[in-house]
Scaffold this motif. Structure first.
Motif, PDB file in Angstrom:
ATOM      1  N   VAL A 164      47.236  39.667  38.596  1.00 27.31           N
ATOM      2  CA  VAL A 164      47.554  39.228  37.229  1.00 27.31           C
ATOM      3  C   VAL A 164      47.006  37.830  36.989  1.00 27.31           C
ATOM      4  O   VAL A 164      46.420  37.543  35.933  1.00 27.31           O
ATOM      5  CB  VAL A 164      49.074  39.269  36.987  1.00 27.31           C
ATOM      6  CG1 VAL A 164      49.427  38.647  35.634  1.00 27.31           C
ATOM      7  CG2 VAL A 164      49.581  40.711  37.047  1.00 27.31           C
ATOM      8  N   ARG A 165      47.181  36.949  37.965  1.00 29.44           N
ATOM      9  CA  ARG A 165      46.704  35.576  37.800  1.00 29.44           C
ATOM     10  C   ARG A 165      45.184  35.519  37.732  1.00 29.44           C
ATOM     11  O   ARG A 165      44.623  34.713  36.996  1.00 29.44           O
ATOM     12  CB  ARG A 165      47.239  34.720  38.940  1.00 29.44           C
ATOM     13  CG  ARG A 165      48.749  34.461  38.790  1.00 29.44           C
ATOM     14  CD  ARG A 165      49.320  33.663  39.931  1.00 29.44           C
ATOM     15  NE  ARG A 165      50.720  33.322  39.652  1.00 29.44           N
ATOM     16  CZ  ARG A 165      51.615  33.029  40.578  1.00 29.44           C
ATOM     17  NH1 ARG A 165      51.275  33.032  41.865  1.00 29.44           N
ATOM     18  NH2 ARG A 165      52.859  32.735  40.223  1.00 29.44           N
ATOM     19  N   ARG A 166      44.515  36.378  38.481  1.00 29.50           N
ATOM     20  CA  ARG A 166      43.047  36.413  38.435  1.00 29.50           C
ATOM     21  C   ARG A 166      42.565  36.895  37.069  1.00 29.50           C
ATOM     22  O   ARG A 166      41.564  36.408  36.534  1.00 29.50           O
ATOM     23  CB  ARG A 166      42.515  37.317  39.541  1.00 29.50           C
ATOM     24  CG  ARG A 166      40.989  37.432  39.566  1.00 29.50           C
ATOM     25  CD  ARG A 166      40.536  38.172  40.811  1.00 29.50           C
ATOM     26  NE  ARG A 166      41.271  39.408  41.008  1.00 29.50           N
ATOM     27  CZ  ARG A 166      41.439  39.996  42.194  1.00 29.50           C
ATOM     28  NH1 ARG A 166      40.946  39.446  43.286  1.00 29.50           N
ATOM     29  NH2 ARG A 166      42.116  41.130  42.282  1.00 29.50           N
ATOM     30  N   ALA A 167      43.268  37.844  36.488  1.00 31.69           N
ATOM     31  CA  ALA A 167      42.860  38.390  35.189  1.00 31.69           C
ATOM     32  C   ALA A 167      43.269  37.506  34.014  1.00 31.69           C
ATOM     33  O   ALA A 167      42.711  37.641  32.916  1.00 31.69           O
ATOM     34  CB  ALA A 167      43.474  39.781  35.003  1.00 31.69           C
ATOM     35  N   HIS A 168      44.230  36.596  34.241  1.00 33.15           N
ATOM     36  CA  HIS A 168      44.747  35.745  33.165  1.00 33.15           C
ATOM     37  C   HIS A 168      43.605  34.956  32.513  1.00 33.15           C
ATOM     38  O   HIS A 168      42.829  34.291  33.181  1.00 33.15           O
ATOM     39  CB  HIS A 168      45.782  34.789  33.744  1.00 33.15           C
ATOM     40  CG  HIS A 168      46.492  33.956  32.741  1.00 33.15           C
ATOM     41  ND1 HIS A 168      47.284  32.887  33.085  1.00 33.15           N
ATOM     42  CD2 HIS A 168      46.535  34.017  31.369  1.00 33.15           C
ATOM     43  CE1 HIS A 168      47.781  32.331  32.005  1.00 33.15           C
ATOM     44  NE2 HIS A 168      47.340  33.001  30.944  1.00 33.15           N
ATOM     45  N   GLY A 169      43.500  35.074  31.217  1.00 32.19           N
ATOM     46  CA  GLY A 169      42.461  34.371  30.473  1.00 32.19           C
ATOM     47  C   GLY A 169      41.175  35.153  30.309  1.00 32.19           C
ATOM     48  O   GLY A 169      40.226  34.659  29.684  1.00 32.19           O
ATOM     49  N   SER A 170      41.112  36.359  30.860  1.00 32.04           N
ATOM     50  CA  SER A 170      39.907  37.175  30.707  1.00 32.04           C
ATOM     51  C   SER A 170      39.613  37.459  29.243  1.00 32.04           C
ATOM     52  O   SER A 170      40.521  37.478  28.400  1.00 32.04           O
ATOM     53  CB  SER A 170      40.074  38.512  31.442  1.00 32.04           C
ATOM     54  OG  SER A 170      40.226  38.333  32.828  1.00 32.04           O
ATOM     55  N   ARG A 171      38.358  37.706  28.941  1.00 28.61           N
ATOM     56  CA  ARG A 171      38.001  38.064  27.574  1.00 28.61           C
ATOM     57  C   ARG A 171      38.726  39.346  27.181  1.00 28.61           C
ATOM     58  O   ARG A 171      38.683  40.343  27.904  1.00 28.61           O
ATOM     59  CB  ARG A 171      36.494  38.257  27.449  1.00 28.61           C
ATOM     60  CG  ARG A 171      36.057  38.502  26.014  1.00 28.61           C
ATOM     61  CD  ARG A 171      34.582  38.402  25.879  1.00 28.61           C
ATOM     62  NE  ARG A 171      34.199  38.528  24.480  1.00 28.61           N
ATOM     63  CZ  ARG A 171      32.965  38.344  24.036  1.00 28.61           C
ATOM     64  NH1 ARG A 171      32.002  38.027  24.872  1.00 28.61           N
ATOM     65  NH2 ARG A 171      32.687  38.480  22.763  1.00 28.61           N
ATOM     66  N   PRO A 172      39.398  39.364  26.044  1.00 28.83           N
ATOM     67  CA  PRO A 172      40.167  40.549  25.650  1.00 28.83           C
ATOM     68  C   PRO A 172      39.295  41.785  25.515  1.00 28.83           C
ATOM     69  O   PRO A 172      38.181  41.724  24.975  1.00 28.83           O
ATOM     70  CB  PRO A 172      40.769  40.146  24.299  1.00 28.83           C
ATOM     71  CG  PRO A 172      40.754  38.657  24.294  1.00 28.83           C
ATOM     72  CD  PRO A 172      39.550  38.260  25.080  1.00 28.83           C
ATOM     73  N   THR A 173      39.808  42.901  25.978  1.00 27.77           N
ATOM     74  CA  THR A 173      39.045  44.147  25.875  1.00 27.77           C
ATOM     75  C   THR A 173      38.845  44.574  24.429  1.00 27.77           C
ATOM     76  O   THR A 173      37.889  45.279  24.115  1.00 27.77           O
ATOM     77  CB  THR A 173      39.762  45.264  26.652  1.00 27.77           C
ATOM     78  OG1 THR A 173      41.056  45.488  26.082  1.00 27.77           O
ATOM     79  CG2 THR A 173      39.936  44.874  28.112  1.00 27.77           C
TER      80      THR A 173
END
Length: 245
Positions: A164-173
């Motif tokens: 979850v922390r790695r994905a946090h801030g990813s460009r929204p799908t």
């Protein structure tokens, strides 16, 4: 930013695999037997060692740029979840570089915008990417289950929290709009696969297969990690053989 790492195993025609939120080993481990007849080229997206970290955030457009040079040999491409977004962008930019596409449960919710289950999947998915561990706890667990994480009612496992922390801030799908018309018009053979575990994923996959003129395959038994489901490896290999070795 530095090149991403691709780990190759086996011999024969190349099958380029592009993982999503989980790493290559979790996503593609069940395909190991194919290495007797195919070269499995496992992409490690940015942020997944030994590839370098992303600059700022996970971004499917960056994924597409990373994938572009890997299409020079015209591989078959197999992509999962968030990894499908960059894969489709790369394929649309260079359709002649893709021998076939196998696309597994992508978060392309705009394809079925009027479906309430799909709309909810898109909303809670973007909320988790935006807020990470600070997302609404019930919605976070709901999303994690849809995404294939093993979570109960107790504390989240350390590996799940790290993801979850790695994905946090990813460009929204929800911002992804790959040129499906270009992929379809190029005549790229397409297989769209799902795991029969969530209505939203099934409807998205139905719509994607229709938009691309692709084949459709359903493999229950492994949730979101469809590549581990009974019968998937055999179906994938049959599709690969049908479309050039």
């Amino acid at each position: 930013m530095g090149d991403i790492v691709v780990v190759r195993d086996g011999s024969g025609p190349e099958v380029l695999t592009v993982h999503g939120g989980a790493g290559p080993r979790t996503t593609w481990g069940a395909l190991a037997a194919l290495a007797d007849r195919w070269t499995l080229a496992h992409v490690h997206r940015r942020g997944y060692p030994p590839s370098p970290p992303p600059r700022g955030r996970q971004d499917f457009e960056t994924d597409a740029l990373d994938l572009a040079p890997l299409l020079a040999g015209r591989p078959h491409v197999v992509a999962h979840s968030y990894g499908v977004l960059g894969t489709l962008l790369a394929a649309a930019a260079a359709p002649g570089g893709v021998r076939s596409l196998t696309l597994i449960e992508p978060p392309l919710t705009y394809l079925v915008a009027d479906d309430p289950d799909v709309a909810r999947l898109g909303r809670i998915g973007d909320a988790v990417l935006d807020h990470g561990m600070d997302a609404d706890p019930a919605e976070l667990r709901e999303f994690l289950r849809l995404a294939g994480a093993s979570v109960g009612d107790g504390p989240l496992p350390a590996g799940v929290v790290a993801g979850v922390r790695r994905a946090h801030g990813s460009r929204p799908t929800s911002e992804a709009r790959p040129r499906l018309d270009v992929v379809r018009d190029a005549g790229i053979p397409v297989l769209v696969a799902s795991g029969a575990h969530a209505a939203a994923h099934e409807r998205i996959c139905d719509a994607l297969a229709d938009a691309l003129g692709g084949e459709r395959s359903v493999h229950p038994g492994a949730g979101h990690f469809v590549a581990a489901a009974p019968g998937f490896t055999e179906r994938l290999e049959a599709f690969l053989r049908e479309n050039g070795t």
